[in-house]
Design a protein around this motif. Structure first.
Motif, PDB file in Angstrom:
ATOM      1  N   THR A  52       0.844  -1.190   0.000  1.00  0.00           N
ATOM      2  CA  THR A  52       0.000   0.000   0.000  1.00  0.00           C
ATOM      3  C   THR A  52       0.886   1.249   0.000  1.00  0.00           C
ATOM      4  N   SER A  53       0.284   2.402  -0.121  1.00  0.00           N
ATOM      5  CA  SER A  53       1.063   3.643  -0.210  1.00  0.00           C
ATOM      6  C   SER A  53       1.266   4.274   1.166  1.00  0.00           C
ATOM      7  N   ASN A  54       1.800   3.482   2.097  1.00  0.00           N
ATOM      8  CA  ASN A  54       2.043   4.007   3.440  1.00  0.00           C
ATOM      9  C   ASN A  54       3.514   3.921   3.838  1.00  0.00           C
ATOM     10  N   ASP A  55       4.404   3.897   2.832  1.00  0.00           N
ATOM     11  CA  ASP A  55       5.830   3.838   3.132  1.00  0.00           C
ATOM     12  C   ASP A  55       6.614   4.754   2.202  1.00  0.00           C
ATOM     13  N   ALA A  56       7.907   4.886   2.494  1.00  0.00           N
ATOM     14  CA  ALA A  56       8.797   5.687   1.652  1.00  0.00           C
ATOM     15  C   ALA A  56      10.194   5.085   1.728  1.00  0.00           C
ATOM     16  N   LEU A  57      10.905   5.130   0.607  1.00  0.00           N
ATOM     17  CA  LEU A  57      12.257   4.588   0.517  1.00  0.00           C
ATOM     18  C   LEU A  57      13.155   5.619  -0.146  1.00  0.00           C
ATOM     19  N   ALA A  58      14.312   5.874   0.472  1.00  0.00           N
ATOM     20  CA  ALA A  58      15.302   6.790  -0.086  1.00  0.00           C
ATOM     21  C   ALA A  58      16.666   6.122   0.033  1.00  0.00           C
ATOM     22  N   CYS A  59      17.462   6.223  -1.023  1.00  0.00           N
ATOM     23  CA  CYS A  59      18.780   5.578  -1.020  1.00  0.00           C
ATOM     24  C   CYS A  59      19.775   6.393  -1.817  1.00  0.00           C
ATOM     25  N   SER A  60      21.038   6.228  -1.460  1.00  0.00           N
ATOM     26  CA  SER A  60      22.108   6.759  -2.288  1.00  0.00           C
ATOM     27  C   SER A  60      22.136   5.929  -3.568  1.00  0.00           C
ATOM     28  N   PRO A  61      22.592   6.511  -4.681  1.00  0.00           N
ATOM     29  CA  PRO A  61      22.572   5.806  -5.968  1.00  0.00           C
ATOM     30  C   PRO A  61      23.224   4.428  -5.903  1.00  0.00           C
ATOM     31  N   GLY A  62      22.508   3.447  -6.466  1.00  0.00           N
ATOM     32  CA  GLY A  62      23.020   2.092  -6.572  1.00  0.00           C
ATOM     33  C   GLY A  62      22.790   1.204  -5.366  1.00  0.00           C
ATOM     34  N   LEU A  63      22.220   1.734  -4.279  1.00  0.00           N
ATOM     35  CA  LEU A  63      22.060   0.918  -3.077  1.00  0.00           C
ATOM     36  C   LEU A  63      20.709   0.212  -2.977  1.00  0.00           C
TER      37      LEU A  63
END
Length: 164
Positions: A52-63
């Protein structure tokens, strides 16, 4: 007459529920209803995103694959990068508390709550050394309840990671 009785019972039950929610406390009430929001460290290599749309993901490139947004690498060592992000999160969010055992200094996990209703969210941070000597960051935030967080976890990660 029967409708009046049913309506009175519904109102009484709602009043008792609200009183119990207030007396027990919002955070504890949600924990009693849905269990602990802390289910352990998120595995950035194998774990699936929320359906569902209750999360978020952020990463440095390639991780990681398909992040909501990318963040630049840090010049600090992984443990220092995580400590700085942890301090920034705790300073910005008075409802956040660190819940991991701190055995791995390159990882941190926090539980926080929305200001009014105290809906629980969990935030996972992990730092990894990159081939260029810098430190890459992976951050995942997820609401424990509901199917949508209305972008709150994405906003939370953007604020933490200094993204406009």
């Amino acid at each position: 007459m029967m409708l009046k009785i049913v309506l009175s019972c519904v109102l009484l039950l709602a009043g008792v529920s609200i009183a119990a929610f207030i007396l027990i406390g919002r955070e504890r009430s949600w924990e009693l209803i849905a269990g602990s929001p802390d289910t352990g460290q998120y595995d950035f290599d194998t774990a699936q995103r929320s359906a569902t749309s209750n999360d978020a993901l952020a990463c440095s490139p390639g991780l990681c694959t398909d992040p909501d947004f990318e963040i630049g690498a840090f010049d600090d060592a992984p443990a220092i990068a995580i400590e700085r992000l942890s301090q920034r999160l705790l300073a910005a969010d008075p409802l956040a508390r660190r819940v991991d055992d701190r055995k791995n200094p390159a990882k941190a996990r926090f539980v926080t709550h929305s200001p009014l209703m105290r809906f629980p969210d969990v935030i996972h941070l992990e730092a990894r050394a990159m081939p260029d000597g810098r430190t890459g960051i992976m951050a995942y935030a997820k609401a424990q309840l509901g199917e949508s967080d209305m972008g709150k976890n994405r906003d939370r990660l953007k604020a933490l990671l200094g993204k406009p």
